[in-house]
Motif scaffolding. Sequence first.
Motif, PDB file in Angstrom:
ATOM      1  N   ASP A   1      47.704  36.397  43.420  1.00 20.12           N
ATOM      2  CA  ASP A   1      47.576  38.184  43.290  1.00 20.12           C
ATOM      3  C   ASP A   1      48.208  38.826  43.446  1.00 20.12           C
ATOM      4  O   ASP A   1      48.603  39.719  42.963  1.00 20.12           O
ATOM      5  N   GLU A   2      49.503  38.217  44.370  1.00 13.15           N
ATOM      6  CA  GLU A   2      50.591  39.517  44.326  1.00 13.15           C
ATOM      7  C   GLU A   2      51.237  39.879  42.802  1.00 13.15           C
ATOM      8  O   GLU A   2      51.992  40.448  42.348  1.00 13.15           O
ATOM      9  N   VAL A   3      51.280  38.340  41.789  1.00 10.05           N
ATOM     10  CA  VAL A   3      51.848  38.302  40.839  1.00 10.05           C
ATOM     11  C   VAL A   3      51.696  38.683  39.649  1.00 10.05           C
ATOM     12  O   VAL A   3      51.477  39.944  38.818  1.00 10.05           O
ATOM     13  N   ARG A   4      49.380  38.644  40.058  1.00 11.78           N
ATOM     14  CA  ARG A   4      49.008  39.838  38.831  1.00 11.78           C
ATOM     15  C   ARG A   4      49.096  41.032  39.384  1.00 11.78           C
ATOM     16  O   ARG A   4      48.947  42.293  38.182  1.00 11.78           O
ATOM     17  N   GLN A   5      49.084  41.343  40.281  1.00 11.23           N
ATOM     18  CA  GLN A   5      49.251  42.840  40.832  1.00 11.23           C
ATOM     19  C   GLN A   5      50.592  43.807  39.797  1.00 11.23           C
ATOM     20  O   GLN A   5      50.538  44.351  39.205  1.00 11.23           O
ATOM     21  N   ALA A   6      52.052  42.801  39.909  1.00  4.73           N
ATOM     22  CA  ALA A   6      52.800  42.719  39.286  1.00  4.73           C
ATOM     23  C   ALA A   6      52.444  43.235  37.982  1.00  4.73           C
ATOM     24  O   ALA A   6      53.455  44.180  37.426  1.00  4.73           O
ATOM     25  N   ILE A   7      51.760  42.509  37.613  1.00  2.47           N
ATOM     26  CA  ILE A   7      51.579  42.496  36.445  1.00  2.47           C
ATOM     27  C   ILE A   7      51.035  43.463  35.587  1.00  2.47           C
ATOM     28  O   ILE A   7      51.514  44.193  34.236  1.00  2.47           O
ATOM     29  N   ARG A   8      49.699  44.164  36.761  1.00  2.00           N
ATOM     30  CA  ARG A   8      48.783  45.041  35.890  1.00  2.00           C
ATOM     31  C   ARG A   8      50.144  46.358  36.487  1.00  2.00           C
ATOM     32  O   ARG A   8      49.368  47.731  35.638  1.00  2.00           O
TER      33      ARG A   8
ATOM     34  N   HIS B   1      40.810  27.405  46.380  1.00  2.00           N
ATOM     35  CA  HIS B   1      39.199  27.389  45.703  1.00  2.00           C
ATOM     36  C   HIS B   1      38.458  27.902  46.747  1.00  2.00           C
ATOM     37  O   HIS B   1      38.524  27.340  48.506  1.00  2.00           O
ATOM     38  N   GLY B   2      38.073  29.291  46.751  1.00  2.00           N
ATOM     39  CA  GLY B   2      36.663  29.028  47.650  1.00  2.00           C
ATOM     40  C   GLY B   2      36.688  30.776  47.992  1.00  2.00           C
ATOM     41  O   GLY B   2      36.718  31.480  49.086  1.00  2.00           O
ATOM     42  N   ASP B   3      38.480  31.324  47.687  1.00  2.00           N
ATOM     43  CA  ASP B   3      38.396  32.398  47.969  1.00  2.00           C
ATOM     44  C   ASP B   3      37.566  33.342  47.282  1.00  2.00           C
ATOM     45  O   ASP B   3      37.332  33.107  46.223  1.00  2.00           O
ATOM     46  N   ARG B   4      37.747  34.524  47.636  1.00  2.00           N
ATOM     47  CA  ARG B   4      37.186  35.789  47.451  1.00  2.00           C
ATOM     48  C   ARG B   4      37.797  36.228  46.162  1.00  2.00           C
ATOM     49  O   ARG B   4      36.833  36.777  45.920  1.00  2.00           O
ATOM     50  N   HIS B   5      38.611  36.350  46.090  1.00  2.00           N
ATOM     51  CA  HIS B   5      39.529  36.522  44.835  1.00  2.00           C
ATOM     52  C   HIS B   5      39.096  36.442  43.872  1.00  2.00           C
ATOM     53  O   HIS B   5      40.008  34.597  43.318  1.00  2.00           O
ATOM     54  N   GLY B   6      38.331  36.582  42.431  1.00  2.00           N
ATOM     55  CA  GLY B   6      38.555  36.353  40.824  1.00  2.00           C
ATOM     56  C   GLY B   6      39.377  35.825  40.628  1.00  2.00           C
ATOM     57  O   GLY B   6      40.632  36.523  40.704  1.00  2.00           O
ATOM     58  N   PRO B   7      39.402  35.202  39.258  1.00  2.00           N
ATOM     59  CA  PRO B   7      40.887  34.953  38.636  1.00  2.00           C
ATOM     60  C   PRO B   7      41.324  36.478  37.848  1.00  2.00           C
ATOM     61  O   PRO B   7      39.728  37.857  37.694  1.00  2.00           O
ATOM     62  N   ALA B   8      42.006  37.234  37.418  1.00  2.00           N
ATOM     63  CA  ALA B   8      42.631  38.295  36.736  1.00  2.00           C
ATOM     64  C   ALA B   8      42.266  39.032  35.815  1.00  2.00           C
ATOM     65  O   ALA B   8      41.746  38.009  34.918  1.00  2.00           O
TER      66      ALA B   8
END
Length: 199
Positions: free
Chosen positions: A129-136, A192-199
């Motif tokens: 999620d931190e990597v995706r945040q940096a990309i966003r 698996h089971g993390d409440r955060h879905g794919p970007a």
Amino acid sequence: MFFDSWNEIFRVSWNEIFRVLVMAGLAYPILIAAVRASGKRTLSKMNAFDLVVTVALGSTLATILLNRQVALWEGALALGSLVTLQFVTAWASVRFRGLRRLVKAEPTLLLHEGRLLHEAMRRQRVTPDEVRQAIRAQGTGALELVHAVVLETDGSFSVISRSQHGSGSAMDGVPQRQTRHLDVGQQPAHEHGDRHGPA
């Protein structure tokens, strides 16, 4: 007793206020002169050592202002010592590779060709999620549009899109370790089971 302690917290001593103002007026120019004499690198955050020195300078200045047991010349000596140590270390690290490796961490590749490098992220304690945040934050909405995400030595993320990759010469110095990657949007088994879905 409680009220005595409470009153002590808000006690106003004009002598102390005057002392802090005088010490600030004397110590601050000393700090500025030391920083200017040592160059711009002193207050940079290019690696962990630079950050430690920056924090230490602020802490030393605060001690000079608030601690009556610290004389001005002692504080000035401490500030000068920190600046000198930072200057000598930076100078030596430019000239000696062994010392540079000791004081400066290597950048780490976290994403390559749109694929998350899970083992590298785990070593650096970085989540997908931190990597995706940096990309966003760079205005990119899809991992497959990104050539690389690099965790720099100062803790910041560098995001290089496929369209801006060019010859890739800016990636020189970034270790290209062979490591298990994740397909775009894929979560590692233990997530698996993390409440955060794919970007």
